[in-house]
Design a protein around this motif. Sequence first.
Motif, PDB file in Angstrom:
ATOM      1  N   GLU A  86       8.373  24.366   4.969  1.00  0.00           N
ATOM      2  CA  GLU A  86       8.425  25.298   3.848  1.00  0.00           C
ATOM      3  C   GLU A  86       7.810  24.612   2.653  1.00  0.00           C
ATOM      4  O   GLU A  86       7.987  23.417   2.435  1.00  0.00           O
ATOM      5  CB  GLU A  86       9.873  25.683   3.550  1.00  0.00           C
ATOM      6  CG  GLU A  86      10.427  26.672   4.545  1.00  0.00           C
ATOM      7  CD  GLU A  86      11.790  27.184   4.133  1.00  0.00           C
ATOM      8  OE1 GLU A  86      12.049  27.318   2.924  1.00  0.00           O
ATOM      9  OE2 GLU A  86      12.587  27.435   5.031  1.00  0.00           O
ATOM     10  N   GLY A  87       7.076  25.394   1.843  1.00  0.00           N
ATOM     11  CA  GLY A  87       6.470  24.840   0.642  1.00  0.00           C
ATOM     12  C   GLY A  87       5.170  24.108   0.901  1.00  0.00           C
ATOM     13  O   GLY A  87       4.719  23.352   0.060  1.00  0.00           O
ATOM     14  N   SER A  88       4.560  24.284   2.067  1.00  0.00           N
ATOM     15  CA  SER A  88       3.268  23.651   2.310  1.00  0.00           C
ATOM     16  C   SER A  88       2.282  24.116   1.247  1.00  0.00           C
ATOM     17  O   SER A  88       2.280  25.285   0.863  1.00  0.00           O
ATOM     18  CB  SER A  88       2.736  24.029   3.697  1.00  0.00           C
ATOM     19  OG  SER A  88       3.528  23.456   4.696  1.00  0.00           O
ATOM     20  N   PRO A  89       1.431  23.221   0.784  1.00  0.00           N
ATOM     21  CA  PRO A  89       0.586  23.530  -0.374  1.00  0.00           C
ATOM     22  C   PRO A  89      -0.653  24.356  -0.055  1.00  0.00           C
ATOM     23  O   PRO A  89      -1.760  23.946  -0.333  1.00  0.00           O
ATOM     24  CB  PRO A  89       0.213  22.142  -0.876  1.00  0.00           C
ATOM     25  CG  PRO A  89       0.215  21.293   0.346  1.00  0.00           C
ATOM     26  CD  PRO A  89       1.299  21.855   1.222  1.00  0.00           C
ATOM     27  N   THR A  90      -0.455  25.548   0.519  1.00  0.00           N
ATOM     28  CA  THR A  90      -1.619  26.381   0.832  1.00  0.00           C
ATOM     29  C   THR A  90      -2.371  26.792  -0.427  1.00  0.00           C
ATOM     30  O   THR A  90      -3.587  26.919  -0.418  1.00  0.00           O
ATOM     31  CB  THR A  90      -1.216  27.641   1.616  1.00  0.00           C
ATOM     32  OG1 THR A  90       0.100  28.007   1.310  1.00  0.00           O
ATOM     33  CG2 THR A  90      -1.339  27.447   3.081  1.00  0.00           C
TER      34      THR A  90
ATOM     35  N   LEU B 160      -2.935  19.828   9.410  1.00  0.00           N
ATOM     36  CA  LEU B 160      -4.051  20.064   8.503  1.00  0.00           C
ATOM     37  C   LEU B 160      -4.131  21.532   8.142  1.00  0.00           C
ATOM     38  O   LEU B 160      -3.865  22.403   8.969  1.00  0.00           O
ATOM     39  CB  LEU B 160      -5.373  19.637   9.146  1.00  0.00           C
ATOM     40  CG  LEU B 160      -5.543  18.165   9.504  1.00  0.00           C
ATOM     41  CD1 LEU B 160      -6.943  17.918  10.053  1.00  0.00           C
ATOM     42  CD2 LEU B 160      -5.266  17.276   8.322  1.00  0.00           C
ATOM     43  N   GLN B 161      -4.521  21.769   6.900  1.00  0.00           N
ATOM     44  CA  GLN B 161      -4.810  23.128   6.429  1.00  0.00           C
ATOM     45  C   GLN B 161      -6.116  23.089   5.660  1.00  0.00           C
ATOM     46  O   GLN B 161      -6.435  22.085   5.017  1.00  0.00           O
ATOM     47  CB  GLN B 161      -3.682  23.652   5.532  1.00  0.00           C
ATOM     48  CG  GLN B 161      -2.374  23.826   6.268  1.00  0.00           C
ATOM     49  CD  GLN B 161      -1.266  24.386   5.398  1.00  0.00           C
ATOM     50  OE1 GLN B 161      -1.464  24.701   4.229  1.00  0.00           O
ATOM     51  NE2 GLN B 161      -0.078  24.503   5.972  1.00  0.00           N
TER      52      GLN B 161
ATOM     53  N   VAL C 294      -4.194  17.030   4.633  1.00  0.00           N
ATOM     54  CA  VAL C 294      -2.976  16.671   5.356  1.00  0.00           C
ATOM     55  C   VAL C 294      -1.795  17.218   4.557  1.00  0.00           C
ATOM     56  O   VAL C 294      -1.595  16.836   3.409  1.00  0.00           O
ATOM     57  CB  VAL C 294      -2.851  15.141   5.529  1.00  0.00           C
ATOM     58  CG1 VAL C 294      -1.563  14.791   6.261  1.00  0.00           C
ATOM     59  CG2 VAL C 294      -4.067  14.579   6.246  1.00  0.00           C
ATOM     60  N   VAL C 295      -1.038  18.124   5.170  1.00  0.00           N
ATOM     61  CA  VAL C 295       0.127  18.711   4.504  1.00  0.00           C
ATOM     62  C   VAL C 295       1.432  18.189   5.078  1.00  0.00           C
ATOM     63  O   VAL C 295       2.501  18.411   4.513  1.00  0.00           O
ATOM     64  CB  VAL C 295       0.101  20.264   4.539  1.00  0.00           C
ATOM     65  CG1 VAL C 295      -1.118  20.790   3.791  1.00  0.00           C
ATOM     66  CG2 VAL C 295       0.142  20.783   5.966  1.00  0.00           C
ATOM     67  N   LYS C 296       1.338  17.488   6.214  1.00  0.00           N
ATOM     68  CA  LYS C 296       2.520  16.898   6.831  1.00  0.00           C
ATOM     69  C   LYS C 296       2.042  15.736   7.691  1.00  0.00           C
ATOM     70  O   LYS C 296       0.989  15.816   8.324  1.00  0.00           O
ATOM     71  CB  LYS C 296       3.243  17.940   7.686  1.00  0.00           C
ATOM     72  CG  LYS C 296       4.514  17.449   8.335  1.00  0.00           C
ATOM     73  CD  LYS C 296       5.189  18.592   9.073  1.00  0.00           C
ATOM     74  CE  LYS C 296       6.380  18.114   9.846  1.00  0.00           C
ATOM     75  NZ  LYS C 296       7.005  19.198  10.599  1.00  0.00           N
TER      76      LYS C 296
END
Length: 163
Positions: free
Chosen positions: A50-54, A105-106, A90-92
């Motif tokens: 939750e809260g991934s920086p899209t 990755l996003q 890299v988001v995680k």
Amino acid sequence: EGFHSDTLDRTFDRIYFVDVVGREGGDPLGDPDQDLGLPPGHPTLDGVEEGSPTEAMAGFELAEGANAIAEVWARRAELAGSKVTISGRVVKYNAGILGKNWLHLQDGSGDAAAGTNDLTVTSIESAAVGDTVTAIGILAVDRDFGAGYTYQVILENATLTMQ
């Protein structure tokens, strides 16, 4: 089946991963309807925190020759087993699980609600949350690592290049 523990120097005929136990014909120990959830601090199983920086993807540009993550999701059956290049932020990051580092990755493409905006990547190379990388690896679909860790799409054994 046939799991050998080096720590215990013992081979177990069979190991079960279960929510409740009980004797045959008896009441189960524990509540079979209780959702125990994951232990505190355990990463999510769906691959997206939750809260991934899209929103932070504004202005992100794919590396030359890289596929958009949404495109990889859309073409996963066609791309399965082939070498694929993606780039993203890299988001995680989880290090040293099953002898590999695990990155999510996003790139700003895809649908967060459907989960097609995020791609899991395994690599022996390191990165940090916030890094922008290009990953080249073999795309696998419907990969099951057991214990509930399944991935519809995953880029495995990737080499990473920092951008």
